[in-house]
Enzyme design. Structure first.
Site, short mmCIF file in Angstrom:
data_model
loop_
_atom_site.label_atom_id
_atom_site.label_comp_id
_atom_site.label_asym_id
_atom_site.label_seq_id
_atom_site.Cartn_x
_atom_site.Cartn_y
_atom_site.Cartn_z
CG ASP A 13 -35.15 5.27 -2.06
OD1 ASP A 13 -36.04 4.44 -1.78
OD2 ASP A 13 -34.09 5.40 -1.76
CD GLU A 14 -35.28 4.17 -8.91
OE1 GLU A 14 -36.13 3.47 -8.02
OE2 GLU A 14 -34.16 3.62 -9.08
CE LYS A 16 -38.46 0.87 -6.39
NZ LYS A 16 -37.37 1.82 -6.10
N GLY A 40 -38.61 0.69 0.64
CA GLY A 40 -39.49 1.65 1.39
C GLY A 40 -40.21 2.30 0.42
CG HIS A 41 -42.09 0.62 -2.42
ND1 HIS A 41 -42.15 -0.54 -3.27
CD2 HIS A 41 -40.53 0.87 -2.76
CE1 HIS A 41 -41.21 -0.94 -3.59
NE2 HIS A 41 -40.11 -0.21 -3.41
CD GLN A 223 -34.53 -3.72 -2.93
OE1 GLN A 223 -34.79 -4.69 -3.76
NE2 GLN A 223 -35.24 -3.32 -2.07
CB THR A 238 -29.97 -5.06 -2.87
OG1 THR A 238 -30.72 -5.99 -1.85
CG2 THR A 238 -30.70 -5.31 -4.27
CB THR A 300 -32.31 3.00 7.11
OG1 THR A 300 -32.28 3.74 6.11
CG2 THR A 300 -32.34 1.63 6.82
N GLY A 301 -34.38 6.00 7.53
CA GLY A 301 -34.22 7.15 7.97
C GLY A 301 -33.00 7.92 7.52
#
Ligand code: GDP
Ligand code: IMO
Ligand code: MG
Length: 427
Positions: A13-14, A16, A40-41, A223, A238, A300-301
């Site tokens: 979550d950087e 990407k 999730g991008h 990831q 992962t 996943t929120g």
């Protein structure tokens, strides 16, 4: 022309997706090489926001061919629904290529992922529940189902039966669940086959030819480095290799072909799921980072855990990936703090270390040693050049660069494509 890898330097979550999309316009191929729809991008184009899970972010750039490499795990139902969602929004998805060697996530993998997590209780990993771990486990156990198996009904049935033989024993006898019917799984998978066949290609051949023909190929990691199954905070990781070497195995391209490895680095740190996180904050600052940075999972929120920048981790990412540059994201989120703590070392049982400890228990006990950098209050979201940034923001970037061991070539000051300061061109 270059083949570049763009990967997460922290726990995912950087940013990407934004970075890939930004380069997408000048790139011929964007390739996912590992992971699956656990990713999730988020990509923001003008007033449109896209959340991509399985598809490479390059799919949003006309002219760019998106590729799902052999190292990815593909949930066919997710693939088709993501494609139709984009088509409904006017995105041309027809160029997509999918490796016939990529492994399939079937409904029993997702079931096993969730059941195993429940069984682990408080020792759970906090997975995304998408079936990622069980699918990679089957790949390594040589009982996986590959994309190419969709096109041979009798082989597909044999393989699904072989995979379920053992799993049904575990489901019924250990987890007290109903056994899964191989026939039903096969029928579901065959229902997707016709729609997927047109995308399937020998992607390693396509990509190697593209590189030989001087095309620009961008490998997009899912990831992040600390979630890597070999180099991350095992077992809280992962089940694939987001690190740079994963691009070679996950796409079938040799390391001699890769010219640049860009680490996407958030100006602070976040993590989703369980596992150690030395700079994690449990106070108002952590809440503020989450609120201002919008740190809620795209897949996943879940609330993302938030903490200050950790230079030990950034240096480690430089080392294990051979990073040539950083793309520093979300600098704008730090606007307004009077002083900003940055972790420069760890203290472990009274000893100070500037390297990531290889011993798992040591890392769990690592206490961050902070340096405090002066903050800034000016809005930086309109900055177009490095010189437009307030002096203290410039100094923050330079300090991070110095500590992290690779130059910062771009800075994100907002989620949009144009909210980026380019320092050294990537292409
Ligand atoms: P990824 O998984 O690495 O692609 O990152 P995510 O999309 O899960 O999370 C990054 C979030 O930050 C997304 O909501 C992006 O739109 C947003 N983002 C990316 N770069 C920046 C930036 O420089 N500033 C701000 N404020 N948001 C950004
Ligand atoms: P992107 O590409 C952040 C985390 C999960 C869990 C662990 C294992 O958006 O950066 P898995 O379902 O992969 O077996 O879960 O990894 N995780 C991520 N965290 N960003 C991601 O992807 C992630 N993909 C998996 O939360 O801790
Ligand atoms: Mg993400």
């Amino acid at each position: 022309m270059p083949a570049l890898v763009l990967l997460g330097a922290q726990w995912g979550d950087e940013g990407k997706g934004k970075a890939t999309d930004l380069l997408g316009g000048s790139v011929d191929y964007v390739v996912r090489y590992q992971g699956g729809n656990n990713a999730g991008h988020t990509v923001v184009v003008g007033d449109q926001k896209y959340a991509l899970h399985l598809l490479p972010s390059g799919i949003l750039s006309p002219g760019c061919t998106p590729v799902i490499g052999n190292g990815v795990v593909v949930d066919p139902s997710v693939l088709l629904s993501e494609l139709s969602g984009l088509e409904e929004r006017g995105v041309d998805t027809s160029k997509l290529l999918v490796s016939g060697n990529a492994h399939l996530i079937t409904p029993y993998h997702a079931t096993l992922d969730k059941t195993t997590e429940r069984f682990l209780g408080k020792r759970k990993i906090g997975t995304t529940g998408r079936g990622i771990g069980p699918t990679y486990a089957d790949k390594i156990n040589r009982v996986g189902i590959r994309v190419q198996d969709l096109f041979d009904e009798s082989i597909l049935l044999q393989k699904v039966e072989a995979a379920l033989d053992f799993k049904n024993q575990v489901l019924a006898k250990l987890y007290n669940r109903r056994a899964i019917s191989a026939q039903q799984v096969v029928e579901e998978l065959l229902g997707y086959a016709g729609q997927i066949e047109k995308y399937v290609a020998d992607t390693t051949l396509v990509l190697n030819r593209a590189i030989d023909d001087d095309k620009v190929v961008l490998f997009e990691g899912g990831q992040g480095t600390l979630l890597d199954v070999d180099h991350g905070t095992y077992p809280f990781v992962t089940s694939s290799n987001p690190t740079a070497g994963g691009a070679c195995t996950g796409a079938g391209v040799g390391p001699t072909k890769i010219s640049r490895v860009i680490g996407i680095l958030k100006a602070y740190t976040t993590r989703v799921g369980a596992g150690p996180f030395p700079t994690e904050l449990f106070d108002e600052d952590g809440e503020a980072l989450r609120r201002i940075g919008g740190e809620f999972g795209v897949t996943t929120g879940r609330n993302r855990r938030c903490g200050w920048f950790d230079a030990v981790i950034a240096r480690y990412a430089t080392r294990v990936n051979g990073l040539t540059d950083f793309f520093l994201t979300k600098l704008d989120v730090l606007t307004g703090w009077e002083r900003i703590p940055v972790c420069v070392a760890y203290e472990i049982e009274g000893e100070r270390t500037t390297e990531l400890p290889y011993n798992q228990s040591d890392f769990h006990h690592a206490k961050p040693v902070y340096e405090y950098l002066p903050g800034w209050s000016e809005d930086i979201t309109k900055a177009k050049t490095f010189a437009d940034l307030p002096r203290n923001a410039q100094a923050y970037v330079r300090a991070l660069e110095e500590m992290s061991g690779a130059p910062v070539s771009a800075i994100g000051v907002g989620p949009g494509r144009d909210e980026t300061i380019e320092i050294n061109a990537f292409l």
